[in-house]
Design a protein around this motif. Structure first.
Motif, PDB file in Angstrom:
ATOM      1  N   ALA A  42     -41.643  -5.964 -23.493  1.00 49.32           N
ATOM      2  CA  ALA A  42     -40.716  -5.122 -24.249  1.00 49.32           C
ATOM      3  C   ALA A  42     -41.454  -3.918 -24.804  1.00 49.32           C
ATOM      4  O   ALA A  42     -42.655  -3.995 -25.098  1.00 49.32           O
ATOM      5  CB  ALA A  42     -40.076  -5.917 -25.383  1.00 49.32           C
ATOM      6  N   VAL A  43     -40.726  -2.825 -24.929  1.00 48.64           N
ATOM      7  CA  VAL A  43     -41.244  -1.616 -25.560  1.00 48.64           C
ATOM      8  C   VAL A  43     -40.269  -1.192 -26.646  1.00 48.64           C
ATOM      9  O   VAL A  43     -39.078  -1.515 -26.591  1.00 48.64           O
ATOM     10  CB  VAL A  43     -41.460  -0.467 -24.542  1.00 48.64           C
ATOM     11  N   TRP A  44     -40.796  -0.487 -27.635  1.00 47.18           N
ATOM     12  CA  TRP A  44     -39.938   0.048 -28.684  1.00 47.18           C
ATOM     13  C   TRP A  44     -40.421   1.435 -29.051  1.00 47.18           C
ATOM     14  O   TRP A  44     -41.589   1.784 -28.834  1.00 47.18           O
ATOM     15  CB  TRP A  44     -39.902  -0.867 -29.910  1.00 47.18           C
ATOM     16  N   GLN A  45     -39.504   2.233 -29.588  1.00 47.86           N
ATOM     17  CA  GLN A  45     -39.852   3.566 -30.047  1.00 47.86           C
ATOM     18  C   GLN A  45     -38.892   3.989 -31.146  1.00 47.86           C
ATOM     19  O   GLN A  45     -37.740   3.561 -31.170  1.00 47.86           O
ATOM     20  CB  GLN A  45     -39.813   4.558 -28.904  1.00 47.86           C
ATOM     21  N   VAL A  46     -39.387   4.812 -32.060  1.00 49.16           N
ATOM     22  CA  VAL A  46     -38.532   5.400 -33.087  1.00 49.16           C
ATOM     23  C   VAL A  46     -37.753   6.530 -32.431  1.00 49.16           C
ATOM     24  O   VAL A  46     -38.342   7.417 -31.808  1.00 49.16           O
ATOM     25  CB  VAL A  46     -39.371   5.930 -34.272  1.00 49.16           C
ATOM     26  N   VAL A  47     -36.428   6.491 -32.540  1.00 49.10           N
ATOM     27  CA  VAL A  47     -35.597   7.540 -31.946  1.00 49.10           C
ATOM     28  C   VAL A  47     -34.918   8.409 -32.986  1.00 49.10           C
ATOM     29  O   VAL A  47     -34.391   9.475 -32.655  1.00 49.10           O
ATOM     30  CB  VAL A  47     -34.542   6.958 -30.977  1.00 49.10           C
ATOM     31  N   ASN A  48     -34.940   7.976 -34.235  1.00 46.45           N
ATOM     32  CA  ASN A  48     -34.306   8.747 -35.298  1.00 46.45           C
ATOM     33  C   ASN A  48     -34.767   8.187 -36.635  1.00 46.45           C
ATOM     34  O   ASN A  48     -35.225   7.054 -36.712  1.00 46.45           O
ATOM     35  CB  ASN A  48     -32.781   8.628 -35.172  1.00 46.45           C
TER      36      ASN A  48
END
Length: 122
Positions: A42-48
């Motif tokens: 899994a990957v995650w990122q801040v989008v807002n």
């Protein structure tokens, strides 16, 4: 404003059974995984995000929206990981969107996506 997603997932047995444990946990930030990583992962990122601003002082919290994407070789595996991550974090964050489930036409890998809103204390 970095949410504790890695810490919570690394403490959740259901997640570590699927993605590995400790520093080998296959949960990566910035939306990118190392080349050739084992699946599922899994990957995650801040989008807002935005700070909790006050007129009289510095913000003490940030609200961030994360996008979490799970990749694997079967639809069942990505759904299991998605659900395990959801269960690990949803007492600390809010799932706000269930994204699509897709299959890449070239690699044939499956993907499941969801968004999470998280209040992060500074």
């Amino acid at each position: 404003m970095t949410p504790p997603i890695f810490q919570l997932c690394s403490q959740a047995m259901a997640v570590t059974e699927l993605l590995g444990a400790g520093a080998s946990l296959r949960l990566y930030s910035f939306g990118e995984a190392p080349e050739g990583v084992a699946k599922p992962y899994a990957v995650w990122q801040v989008v807002n995000g935005d700070p909790e601003n006050y007129l009289a002082g510095r913000p003490d919290a940030d609200n961030v929206t994360l996008q979490v994407d799970v990749y694997g070789t079967t639809g069942t595996s990505v759904r299991q990981v998605r659900d395990a991550i959801r269960d690990a974090i949803e007492l600390s964050a809010y799932v706000t969107r269930w994204g699509g489930e897709t299959r890449d036409s070239t690699t044939k890998n499956y993907r499941a996506s969801f968004d999470v809103d998280w209040w992060v204390q500074r």
